[in-house]
Design a protein around this motif. Structure first.
Motif, short mmCIF file in Angstrom:
data_model
loop_
_atom_site.label_atom_id
_atom_site.label_comp_id
_atom_site.label_asym_id
_atom_site.label_seq_id
_atom_site.Cartn_x
_atom_site.Cartn_y
_atom_site.Cartn_z
N GLY A 124 0.78 -1.23 0.00
CA GLY A 124 0.00 0.00 0.00
C GLY A 124 0.81 1.27 0.00
O GLY A 124 0.31 2.34 -0.35
N GLN A 125 2.09 1.21 0.41
CA GLN A 125 2.92 2.40 0.51
C GLN A 125 4.29 2.20 -0.15
O GLN A 125 5.32 2.61 0.38
N HIS A 126 4.30 1.53 -1.28
CA HIS A 126 5.50 1.40 -2.10
C HIS A 126 6.60 0.58 -1.45
O HIS A 126 7.78 0.76 -1.77
N ASP A 127 6.25 -0.34 -0.54
CA ASP A 127 7.28 -1.16 0.09
C ASP A 127 8.07 -2.00 -0.92
O ASP A 127 9.29 -2.14 -0.76
N PRO A 128 7.43 -2.58 -1.96
CA PRO A 128 8.24 -3.33 -2.93
C PRO A 128 9.34 -2.47 -3.55
O PRO A 128 10.47 -2.93 -3.74
N GLN A 129 9.04 -1.21 -3.84
CA GLN A 129 10.04 -0.31 -4.41
C GLN A 129 11.16 -0.04 -3.41
O GLN A 129 12.35 -0.10 -3.75
N VAL A 130 10.79 0.23 -2.16
CA VAL A 130 11.79 0.52 -1.12
C VAL A 130 12.64 -0.70 -0.84
O VAL A 130 13.88 -0.60 -0.69
N TYR A 131 12.03 -1.87 -0.78
CA TYR A 131 12.76 -3.08 -0.44
C TYR A 131 13.67 -3.53 -1.60
O TYR A 131 14.78 -4.03 -1.36
N LEU A 132 13.22 -3.34 -2.83
CA LEU A 132 14.08 -3.64 -3.97
C LEU A 132 15.31 -2.73 -3.97
O LEU A 132 16.44 -3.19 -4.18
N ALA A 133 15.10 -1.44 -3.71
CA ALA A 133 16.22 -0.50 -3.67
C ALA A 133 17.21 -0.88 -2.56
O ALA A 133 18.42 -0.79 -2.73
N ALA A 134 16.67 -1.33 -1.40
CA ALA A 134 17.54 -1.75 -0.30
C ALA A 134 18.36 -2.98 -0.70
O ALA A 134 19.54 -3.08 -0.39
N ALA A 135 17.72 -3.91 -1.41
CA ALA A 135 18.43 -5.10 -1.86
C ALA A 135 19.53 -4.75 -2.86
O ALA A 135 20.59 -5.38 -2.88
N GLU A 136 19.30 -3.74 -3.67
CA GLU A 136 20.32 -3.30 -4.63
C GLU A 136 21.48 -2.61 -3.93
O GLU A 136 22.63 -2.75 -4.35
N ARG A 137 21.18 -1.88 -2.85
CA ARG A 137 22.25 -1.21 -2.10
C ARG A 137 23.05 -2.19 -1.26
O ARG A 137 24.23 -1.94 -0.95
N HIS A 138 22.41 -3.29 -0.84
CA HIS A 138 23.04 -4.24 0.08
C HIS A 138 22.94 -5.65 -0.50
O HIS A 138 22.17 -6.48 0.00
N PRO A 139 23.70 -5.95 -1.53
CA PRO A 139 23.62 -7.27 -2.18
C PRO A 139 23.84 -8.41 -1.18
O PRO A 139 24.79 -8.39 -0.38
N ARG A 175 22.24 -9.20 1.50
CA ARG A 175 21.82 -9.00 2.89
C ARG A 175 20.31 -9.23 3.09
O ARG A 175 19.89 -9.57 4.19
N ILE A 176 19.51 -9.00 2.06
CA ILE A 176 18.07 -9.21 2.16
C ILE A 176 17.77 -10.60 1.59
O ILE A 176 17.98 -10.85 0.41
#
Length: 326
Positions: free
Chosen positions: A264-279, A281-282
């Motif tokens: 509902g609040q763009h979590d897939p976008q935020v979590y994908l970006a986090a995974a890209e920043r931290h290969p 770790r997620i």
């Protein structure tokens, strides 16, 4: 650019208003305690210095107007800058919004909740707590709050505002499957952290809701809605959540993480970006689909996470996931 321009205009107005109506340097002040967390070197004790604490008196039968007035009162805080908070020889100064963080050496602190009595010059002390994860934790969990564990209707601005401002700690609805899921993580030995775009003014309010519904106790990363010289409010929802994820991954450098949220609040976008920043770790993402569910952009980001080897589970609830946990 627009937010920066608004900040340049709003910051001096806010300072003038505070000087006249709110902020002062009173003889006695108090600490609003926040739950802290640990890094390999330090235990971070967090809080905010105010002239007095504002709390609500929730009642299940209270009408929306009473709840609205009580909720509005939580935002009429009088913050105190430049105060010294100390634990032994460790000190910290409050910033212009009254926030402080004490960096206490971790030493041989036992896993669990570290508790410390801190003192403040010219005011009352307080007990601050911080979570120290076990050395053998299998992973860490970072969970959203709104529409992930607490029903808010955050996917709809009007619904979210109505729910947030006219409810109270006795009437807010927590998803039972989220309670079961979080306790399953805790039984596995995983530290659980919570992130929300709600302001820090609601920290105690949210803790009361969590306690009432038996949600595991965990450090919260909420949002500063203050105005600075360069920022009108404190960035976007995604910026705030991404920064919290970055901080927690840095604080637990040896742990993989599970991210729990909603579409509902763009979590897939935020979590994908986090995974890209931290290969690497997620390792797992769990998403609730409130309202109309995942749209094509959400599904594309879910697919992108799966292509990175991340296990992604999503649906209207968490019931299919819970049987996997002890």
């Amino acid at each position: 650019m627009l937010k920066q321009a608004l900040a340049r205009i709003a910051h001096p107005v806010e300072q003038a208003f505070d000087r006249v109506f709110l902020r002062s340097t009173p003889d006695e002040v108090v600490i609003d305690p926040y739950l802290g967390y640990a890094t390999p070197e330090h235990i971070l004790l967090r809080g905010r210095v105010l002239t007095h604490l504002r709390r609500t008196n929730p009642a299940p039968e209270a009408n929306w107007w009473v709840n609205l007035r009580q909720m509005a009162g939580l935002f009429l805080t009088r913050e105190v800058a430049g105060k010294t908070v100390c634990w032994g020889e460790v000190t910290a100064q409050t910033d212009e919004e009254g926030y402080f963080t004490l960096h206490v050496p971790r030493g041989e602190a036992a896993p669990g909740w570290f508790s410390a009595e801190v003192a403040i010059d010219g005011g009352e002390g307080a007990t601050l707590e911080a979570l120290v994860p076990p050395a053998d934790a299998p992973f860490g969990v970072i969970s959203d709050i709104d529409d992930t564990v607490l029903e808010t209707g955050a996917y709809s601005l009007l619904r979210n505002l109505w729910t947030s401002l006219t409810g109270n700690a006795m009437t807010r609805h927590v998803y039972e499957d989220a309670v079961t899921l979080m306790h399953g993580f805790v039984r596995l030995g995983a530290p659980v952290y919570f992130v929300s775009s709600s302001p820090w003014n609601l920290h105690h309010f949210l803790r009361r809701i969590f306690e009432r519904h038996d949600l595991p106790k965990g450090p919260m990363f909420l949002r500063d809605l203050g105005i600075s010289r360069t920022q009108f409010i404190s960035g976007t929802h995604g910026d705030h959540k991404g920064a919290a994820i970055d901080s927690l991954l840095a604080a637990n450098p040896d742990l993989p993480f599970v991210l729990v949220g909603d579409t509902g609040q763009h979590d897939p976008q935020v979590y994908l970006a986090a995974a890209e920043r931290h290969p690497g770790r997620i390792v797992r993402v769990i998403l609730r689909e409130p309202g109309k569910g995942a749209d094509r952009r959400d599904l594309a980001r879910i697919e992108a996470m799966e292509e990175r080897g991340i296990v992604v589970e999503h649906g209207t609830d968490y019931t299919a996931i819970i049987p996997e946990l002890p």
